[in-house]
Design a protein around this motif. Structure first.
Motif, mmCIF file in Angstrom:
data_model
loop_
_atom_site.group_PDB
_atom_site.id
_atom_site.type_symbol
_atom_site.label_atom_id
_atom_site.label_comp_id
_atom_site.label_asym_id
_atom_site.label_seq_id
_atom_site.Cartn_x
_atom_site.Cartn_y
_atom_site.Cartn_z
ATOM 1 N N ARG A 162 0.815 -1.218 0.000
ATOM 2 C CA ARG A 162 0.000 0.000 0.000
ATOM 3 C C ARG A 162 0.853 1.275 0.000
ATOM 4 N N GLU A 163 2.161 1.137 -0.073
ATOM 5 C CA GLU A 163 3.031 2.313 -0.097
ATOM 6 C C GLU A 163 2.960 2.954 -1.483
ATOM 7 N N VAL A 164 2.207 4.039 -1.593
ATOM 8 C CA VAL A 164 1.920 4.639 -2.886
ATOM 9 C C VAL A 164 3.186 5.077 -3.596
ATOM 10 N N ALA A 165 4.137 5.616 -2.866
ATOM 11 C CA ALA A 165 5.373 6.082 -3.500
ATOM 12 C C ALA A 165 6.116 4.927 -4.161
ATOM 13 N N ALA A 166 6.129 3.764 -3.515
ATOM 14 C CA ALA A 166 6.804 2.603 -4.094
ATOM 15 C C ALA A 166 6.072 2.113 -5.328
ATOM 16 N N VAL A 167 4.743 2.065 -5.255
ATOM 17 C CA VAL A 167 3.944 1.627 -6.403
ATOM 18 C C VAL A 167 4.162 2.575 -7.579
ATOM 19 N N GLN A 168 4.116 3.863 -7.311
ATOM 20 C CA GLN A 168 4.311 4.858 -8.374
ATOM 21 C C GLN A 168 5.665 4.688 -9.047
ATOM 22 N N GLN A 169 6.699 4.480 -8.252
ATOM 23 C CA GLN A 169 8.038 4.365 -8.813
ATOM 24 C C GLN A 169 8.142 3.169 -9.751
ATOM 25 N N VAL A 170 7.574 2.041 -9.342
ATOM 26 C CA VAL A 170 7.635 0.849 -10.187
ATOM 27 C C VAL A 170 6.808 1.039 -11.454
ATOM 28 N N LEU A 171 5.603 1.559 -11.307
ATOM 29 C CA LEU A 171 4.746 1.758 -12.478
ATOM 30 C C LEU A 171 5.408 2.683 -13.495
ATOM 31 N N LEU A 172 5.982 3.775 -13.017
ATOM 32 C CA LEU A 172 6.618 4.722 -13.931
ATOM 33 C C LEU A 172 7.839 4.091 -14.605
ATOM 34 N N ALA A 173 8.643 3.350 -13.846
ATOM 35 C CA ALA A 173 9.822 2.715 -14.423
ATOM 36 C C ALA A 173 9.440 1.721 -15.511
ATOM 37 N N VAL A 174 8.396 0.938 -15.260
ATOM 38 C CA VAL A 174 7.959 -0.049 -16.252
ATOM 39 C C VAL A 174 7.362 0.651 -17.461
ATOM 40 N N ARG A 175 6.626 1.736 -17.235
ATOM 41 C CA ARG A 175 6.056 2.465 -18.377
ATOM 42 C C ARG A 175 7.154 3.060 -19.243
ATOM 43 N N MET A 176 8.183 3.590 -18.643
ATOM 44 C CA MET A 176 9.281 4.159 -19.415
ATOM 45 C C MET A 176 10.012 3.075 -20.203
ATOM 46 N N LEU A 218 -0.158 7.501 -15.070
ATOM 47 C CA LEU A 218 1.247 7.234 -15.359
ATOM 48 C C LEU A 218 1.443 6.595 -16.732
ATOM 49 N N GLY A 219 0.370 6.514 -17.512
ATOM 50 C CA GLY A 219 0.499 6.090 -18.901
ATOM 51 C C GLY A 219 0.311 4.613 -19.153
ATOM 52 N N LEU A 220 -0.092 3.841 -18.136
ATOM 53 C CA LEU A 220 -0.332 2.427 -18.361
ATOM 54 C C LEU A 220 -1.672 2.227 -19.045
ATOM 55 N N SER A 221 -1.842 1.067 -19.672
ATOM 56 C CA SER A 221 -2.989 0.860 -20.560
ATOM 57 C C SER A 221 -4.110 0.019 -19.965
ATOM 58 N N GLY A 222 -3.854 -0.684 -18.864
ATOM 59 C CA GLY A 222 -4.887 -1.535 -18.292
ATOM 60 C C GLY A 222 -4.416 -2.178 -17.015
ATOM 61 N N LYS A 223 -5.295 -3.006 -16.429
ATOM 62 C CA LYS A 223 -5.003 -3.617 -15.132
ATOM 63 C C LYS A 223 -5.597 -5.023 -15.069
ATOM 64 N N SER A 224 -4.893 -5.903 -14.368
ATOM 65 C CA SER A 224 -5.384 -7.260 -14.163
ATOM 66 C C SER A 224 -6.539 -7.265 -13.174
ATOM 67 N N CYS A 225 -7.446 -8.219 -13.364
ATOM 68 C CA CYS A 225 -8.587 -8.399 -12.473
ATOM 69 C C CYS A 225 -8.581 -9.842 -11.984
#
Length: 290
Positions: A164-178, A211-218
């Protein structure tokens, strides 16, 4: 692919049922959702279902997540499920660009053996520190790679990082998007385990879209509508994008590459984003095709 619904590979009675959902894709899982002593049976069931002429036709993408390449199941999984009708093979825990190329070669052999005419693409999971560090190289390893998918559970839990650490989630999402952007492919958010926390799922999906991602798993059908909502362009975004595209056409003849739309300076990068929004809106039937 705004929403991707996981279905356990050991539950064949759910495969066709999942095709009746509003998910953009179904992902039949042979990895984590299947216990060790049922993996052989599950892969056979998935292969049989893909070959079944009575299988419902669908507009949805059909994905199968196989077992990782360092397991005894990978080669048999690929040989069983690379069949006509499979769109994407989801590869967990890729270790290197060479491993991705090896997986692509295994898919090519299975296509030839099983008479598959439409090339099967690869969705790579980024779920280890090494994969995150090498994400750009993995994304560019083979032309079959169509996207990178974040796996936060596998990435965070062994390291003691709070999911639930938003900063950690954001960092990973942005790195993968880049990393995906460098390869010219899409990036996708992973699963959200607390099925009862709809607000948490929606907030994370909305952050992923920003952050530019296209979708999410359900992992549950109740999450599909939330993902589709989060990754749908808003009416305001569509309206602005149409205006940008139309204004660009007016200025193109004069050779003017930068101009104002509703007080915002528009040049090539902004036009590209507007074109992508209009294209997505048309694919979602929000706009007419022309």
């Amino acid at each position: 692919m705004r929403s991707k619904l996981f279905v356990p590979g050991s539950r064949p009675e759910l495969f066709s049922k999942a095709l009746n959902s509003e998910a953009d894709a179904i992902s039949i899982d042979l990895e984590d959702a299947v216990v060790e002593d049922r993996k052989a049976q599950a892969r056979t069931q998935v292969g049989d279902w893909l070959q079944n002429p009575q299988r419902p036709t669908t507009h949805q993408l059909i994905i199968v997540r196989v077992n990782a390449m360092d397991t005894p199941h990978f080669a048999q999984d690929v040989a069983a499920v690379v069949r006509p009708g499979l769109d994407i093979l989801n590869l967990p825990k890729p270790d290197s660009a060479d491993a991705v190329r090896e997986a692509a070669q295994a898919i090519a052999r299975a296509e030839k053996a099983n008479g598959v005419m439409q090339p099967v693409r690869i969705l790579l999971n980024i779920e280890s520190p090494k994969a995150l560090r090498q994400a750009a190289a993995l994304a560019q390893a083979d032309p079959r790679v169509m996207g990178l998918q974040v796996g936060l559970g596998d990435l965070f839990e062994p390291l003691g990082i709070d999911r639930r650490e938003v900063a950690a989630v954001q960092q990973v999402l942005l790195a993968v998007r880049m990393a995906a952007g460098e390869a010219g492919i899409d990036a996708y958010d992973g699963a959200f385990a607390n099925v009862r926390d709809a607000d948490g799922f929606l907030a994370e999906a909305q952050m992923a879209r920003r952050l530019g991602l296209s979708g999410k798993s359900c992992i549950h059908p109740s999450q599909i509508a939330l993902a589709n909502q989060a990754f749908r362009p808003t009416d305001a975004e569509i309206s602005h994008a149409i205006k940008v595209v139309e204004t660009a056409a007016q200025y193109k003849a004069s050779g003017q590459g930068a101009y104002l739309v509703d007080g915002h300076m528009i040049d090539a990068p902004f036009l590209l984003r507007a074109q992508n929004i209009v294209s997505l809106a048309r694919r979602l039937s929000i706009l007419p095709p022309h």
